[in-house]
Design an enzyme around this catalytic site. Structure first.
Site, PDB file in Angstrom:
ATOM      1  N   LYS A 163     -31.728  12.164  -8.385  1.00  0.00           N
ATOM      2  CA  LYS A 163     -31.759  11.148  -9.422  1.00  0.00           C
ATOM      3  C   LYS A 163     -33.004  11.333 -10.280  1.00  0.00           C
ATOM      4  O   LYS A 163     -33.976  11.846  -9.751  1.00  0.00           O
ATOM      5  CB  LYS A 163     -31.724   9.730  -8.869  1.00  0.00           C
ATOM      6  CG  LYS A 163     -32.673   9.416  -7.713  1.00  0.00           C
ATOM      7  CD  LYS A 163     -34.160   9.620  -7.812  1.00  0.00           C
ATOM      8  CE  LYS A 163     -34.958   8.885  -8.856  1.00  0.00           C
ATOM      9  NZ  LYS A 163     -36.414   9.203  -8.775  1.00  0.00           N
ATOM     10  N   TYR A 251     -33.962   2.562  -9.406  1.00  0.00           N
ATOM     11  CA  TYR A 251     -33.595   1.914  -8.136  1.00  0.00           C
ATOM     12  C   TYR A 251     -33.241   0.442  -8.373  1.00  0.00           C
ATOM     13  O   TYR A 251     -32.308  -0.084  -7.773  1.00  0.00           O
ATOM     14  CB  TYR A 251     -34.735   2.014  -7.114  1.00  0.00           C
ATOM     15  CG  TYR A 251     -34.936   3.422  -6.607  1.00  0.00           C
ATOM     16  CD1 TYR A 251     -34.120   3.929  -5.615  1.00  0.00           C
ATOM     17  CD2 TYR A 251     -35.926   4.240  -7.128  1.00  0.00           C
ATOM     18  CE1 TYR A 251     -34.285   5.226  -5.152  1.00  0.00           C
ATOM     19  CE2 TYR A 251     -36.106   5.533  -6.681  1.00  0.00           C
ATOM     20  CZ  TYR A 251     -35.281   6.019  -5.691  1.00  0.00           C
ATOM     21  OH  TYR A 251     -35.443   7.311  -5.249  1.00  0.00           O
TER      22      TYR A 251
HETATM   23  P1  NAD Z   1     -42.594  17.690  -7.539  1.00  0.00           P
HETATM   24  O1  NAD Z   1     -43.434  17.804  -8.751  1.00  0.00           O
HETATM   25  O2  NAD Z   1     -43.272  17.426  -6.239  1.00  0.00           O
HETATM   26  O3  NAD Z   1     -41.696  19.004  -7.358  1.00  0.00           O
HETATM   27  C1  NAD Z   1     -41.033  19.596  -8.419  1.00  0.00           C
HETATM   28  C2  NAD Z   1     -40.750  21.056  -8.084  1.00  0.00           C
HETATM   29  O4  NAD Z   1     -40.144  21.666  -9.217  1.00  0.00           O
HETATM   30  C3  NAD Z   1     -42.023  21.855  -7.777  1.00  0.00           C
HETATM   31  O5  NAD Z   1     -41.780  22.721  -6.702  1.00  0.00           O
HETATM   32  C4  NAD Z   1     -42.254  22.648  -9.057  1.00  0.00           C
HETATM   33  O6  NAD Z   1     -42.925  23.871  -8.833  1.00  0.00           O
HETATM   34  C5  NAD Z   1     -40.812  22.900  -9.510  1.00  0.00           C
HETATM   35  N1  NAD Z   1     -40.679  23.178 -10.942  1.00  0.00           N
HETATM   36  C6  NAD Z   1     -39.823  24.098 -11.450  1.00  0.00           C
HETATM   37  N2  NAD Z   1     -39.915  24.148 -12.793  1.00  0.00           N
HETATM   38  C7  NAD Z   1     -40.857  23.248 -13.144  1.00  0.00           C
HETATM   39  C8  NAD Z   1     -41.392  22.840 -14.394  1.00  0.00           C
HETATM   40  N3  NAD Z   1     -40.980  23.372 -15.558  1.00  0.00           N
HETATM   41  N4  NAD Z   1     -42.332  21.888 -14.399  1.00  0.00           N
HETATM   42  C9  NAD Z   1     -42.753  21.306 -13.237  1.00  0.00           C
HETATM   43  N5  NAD Z   1     -42.281  21.666 -12.018  1.00  0.00           N
HETATM   44  C10 NAD Z   1     -41.334  22.620 -11.964  1.00  0.00           C
HETATM   45  O7  NAD Z   1     -41.503  16.547  -7.838  1.00  0.00           O
HETATM   46  P2  NAD Z   1     -40.634  15.748  -6.779  1.00  0.00           P
HETATM   47  O8  NAD Z   1     -41.295  14.457  -6.496  1.00  0.00           O
HETATM   48  O9  NAD Z   1     -40.281  16.627  -5.669  1.00  0.00           O
HETATM   49  O10 NAD Z   1     -39.323  15.401  -7.680  1.00  0.00           O
HETATM   50  C11 NAD Z   1     -38.295  16.347  -7.879  1.00  0.00           C
HETATM   51  C12 NAD Z   1     -36.990  15.606  -8.184  1.00  0.00           C
HETATM   52  O11 NAD Z   1     -36.663  14.780  -7.088  1.00  0.00           O
HETATM   53  C13 NAD Z   1     -37.050  14.677  -9.393  1.00  0.00           C
HETATM   54  O12 NAD Z   1     -35.822  14.698 -10.069  1.00  0.00           O
HETATM   55  C14 NAD Z   1     -37.262  13.292  -8.805  1.00  0.00           C
HETATM   56  O13 NAD Z   1     -36.725  12.262  -9.600  1.00  0.00           O
HETATM   57  C15 NAD Z   1     -36.494  13.426  -7.509  1.00  0.00           C
HETATM   58  N6  NAD Z   1     -37.038  12.552  -6.453  1.00  0.00           N
HETATM   59  C16 NAD Z   1     -36.169  11.754  -5.799  1.00  0.00           C
HETATM   60  C17 NAD Z   1     -36.638  10.899  -4.835  1.00  0.00           C
HETATM   61  C18 NAD Z   1     -35.679  10.026  -4.072  1.00  0.00           C
HETATM   62  O14 NAD Z   1     -36.137   9.156  -3.346  1.00  0.00           O
HETATM   63  N7  NAD Z   1     -34.387  10.257  -4.192  1.00  0.00           N
HETATM   64  C19 NAD Z   1     -38.002  10.851  -4.547  1.00  0.00           C
HETATM   65  C20 NAD Z   1     -38.860  11.706  -5.226  1.00  0.00           C
HETATM   66  C21 NAD Z   1     -38.358  12.560  -6.189  1.00  0.00           C
END
Ligand code: NAD
Length: 408
Positions: A163, A251
């Site tokens: 999401k 949420y």
């Molecule tokens: P994060 O920044 O920790 O991780 C993102 C990943 O994407 C990293 O490994 C990064 O290297 C990679 N990446 C690839 N291309 C990129 C770019 N152009 N710019 C930045 N990073 C890039 O983020 P996250 O918290 O893991 O979130 C990732 C996804 O998961 C998002 O869509 C977020 O909304 C979703 N999420 C969902 C929940 C949930 O509870 N369902 C919780 C957190 C995050």
């Protein structure tokens, strides 16, 4: 990019029991025994190596276990979802996709992913001929969801997408069309639909446990540390859209829909973006909206990246109130019903939401089960998000059709 992570994680984890439990197990003789016996470290199962794994030993997989390729090895993938594959009956990590070769190697080693199942973003298309991979789980910044979903369908795989589904309804439309063309499943990872308290809240509201629903209030906020769009995708408009609404407020938006079981007929919204603050040079700091439902119920939704942490849903009906606080965290959910009686709910361990979500997608892939959180739901939510932004920008109430599209 990560400096805000602790605050956000604290917001969502509500205490962070998984991390502590995982670390405790890593240091325990029980874990050493499991590794020695080869229980941990089988293909698709995590081993120690600086990578977290769940507090429960991996379950034995069924022969029809679905192989997932995880795309994006960031915080949420590494710390929440990947360890949960071990808790499922028929989902396993078959491949990993990352832009960082060092991390790809380290995490693949930890999860026992073979060298020829480790993909870079550039080599991803080759996954089409990888029979070990049935589904792709997209955990990239939100602005990349649509393109990567298209790539995964082009490779003939099913898609579980984090999401928000995408950053516009047009992108969602394209993702749904690509799913149909490929004849592959598309599910949005809305974990609250698999979390015991939220499921019980849905049931309670469906049988009018607080009477006729009149007012719903919800807020999801936390205060982000100093950062800028170059350092953190969450404040970069191309990757995060308007910011807190797509990330956290979604949420509350979801809860307003699954607790009222109606679509709003009108929305009136306000947003705020301070000047001179690099955190908010491209995104909003706060977004609030008021919704009116056909039943006469009203809802008030707030979300912010610039106020102290909160995550609650309050529903008030004609005879009582349902209080969820915290409502949709990773853990620590609390729920009470106040009215003729005072009831405190112990609906189950919120931790199950992650593995249940994976199990549910597998049921859809293997058994044709109807997906509870399909692409159409993600599209519906993006339409409402668009209506919120249109209302806030125009300073007027926006009227909606029952599918969430704007009228007039
Ligand atoms: P994060 O920044 O920790 O991780 C993102 C990943 O994407 C990293 O490994 C990064 O290297 C990679 N990446 C690839 N291309 C990129 C770019 N152009 N710019 C930045 N990073 C890039 O983020 P996250 O918290 O893991 O979130 C990732 C996804 O998961 C998002 O869509 C977020 O909304 C979703 N999420 C969902 C929940 C949930 O509870 N369902 C919780 C957190 C995050």
């Amino acid at each position: 990019m990560i400096e805000n992570g602790v605050t956000r994680r604290a917001f969502l984890e509500g205490g962070g029991g998984v991390t502590a439990a995982s670390l405790a197990l890593m240091a325990s003789p029980a874990a050493a025994l499991l590794v020695a016996r080869g229980v941990l470290g089988a293909v698709g199962q995590p081993m120690t190596n600086g990578v977290e794994f769940p507090a429960t030993p991996p379950r034995r997989k069924r022969s029809d276990s679905v192989g997932f390729a995880v795309v994006g090895l960031g915080d949420y993938a590494l710390k929440q979802m990947m360890p949960r594959f071990a808790q499922t009956e028929r989902a396993h990590i078959a491949a990993l996709v990352s832009g960082n070769p060092e991390k790809l190697g380290r995490v693949s080693d930890a999860y026992g992913v073979p060298k020829d199942a480790r993909y870079s973003y550039e080599s991803f298309a080759k996954i089409a001929s990888d029979k070990r991979v049935d589904a792709v789980y997209i955990v990239l910044p939100s602005g990349l969801h649509a393109d990567w979903t298209a790539k995964a369908f082009a490779a003939g795989k099913h898609v579980l997408c984090e999401k928000p589904m995408a950053l516009s309804s047009a992108e969602c439309d394209r993702m749904i069309a690509a799913s149909r063309r490929a004849n592959r499943k598309l599910m949005i990872a809305y974990r609250s639909h698999f979390e015991p308290h939220n499921l019980e809240a849905m049931e309670l509201m469906a049988r009018n446990a607080a009477g006729q629903l009149r007012v719903l209030r919800t807020e999801q906020s936390y205060r982000m540390g100093p950062t800028s769009p170059d350092d953190n995708w969450r404040v970069n408009r191309a990757l995060a859209g308007g910011g807190p609404l797509e990330d956290l407020g979604i949420y509350g938006l979801q809860a307003a829909l699954y607790l009222t079981r109606q679509m709003p007929e009108s929305i009136s919204a306000t947003s705020f973006r301070p000047t001179g603050d690099p955190r908010f040079s491209e995104i909003f700091a706060s977004v609030t909206s008021q919704w009116r439902f056909p039943s006469g119920a009203v809802a008030q939704l707030a979300t912010s990246y610039d106020s102290s942490g909160i995550n609650f849903v309050h529903v008030r009906g004609t005879t009582g109130a349902l209080i969820m606080d915290p409502a949709t965290n990773y853990s620590g959910q609390k729920m009470t019903l106040d009215g003729n009686e005072h009831r405190v709910f112990k609906s189950g361990d919120p931790d199950i939401q992650f593995s249940r979500q994976l199990d549910h997608f597998v049921d859809a892939i293997r058994d044709g089960a109807r997906i509870r959180t399909p692409g159409e739901m993600g599209l519906r939510d993006l339409r409402l998000i668009e209506a919120i932004y249109v209302s806030a920008a125009a300073g007027r109430t926006v009227k909606l059709n029952s599918d969430g599209t704007m009228r007039g």
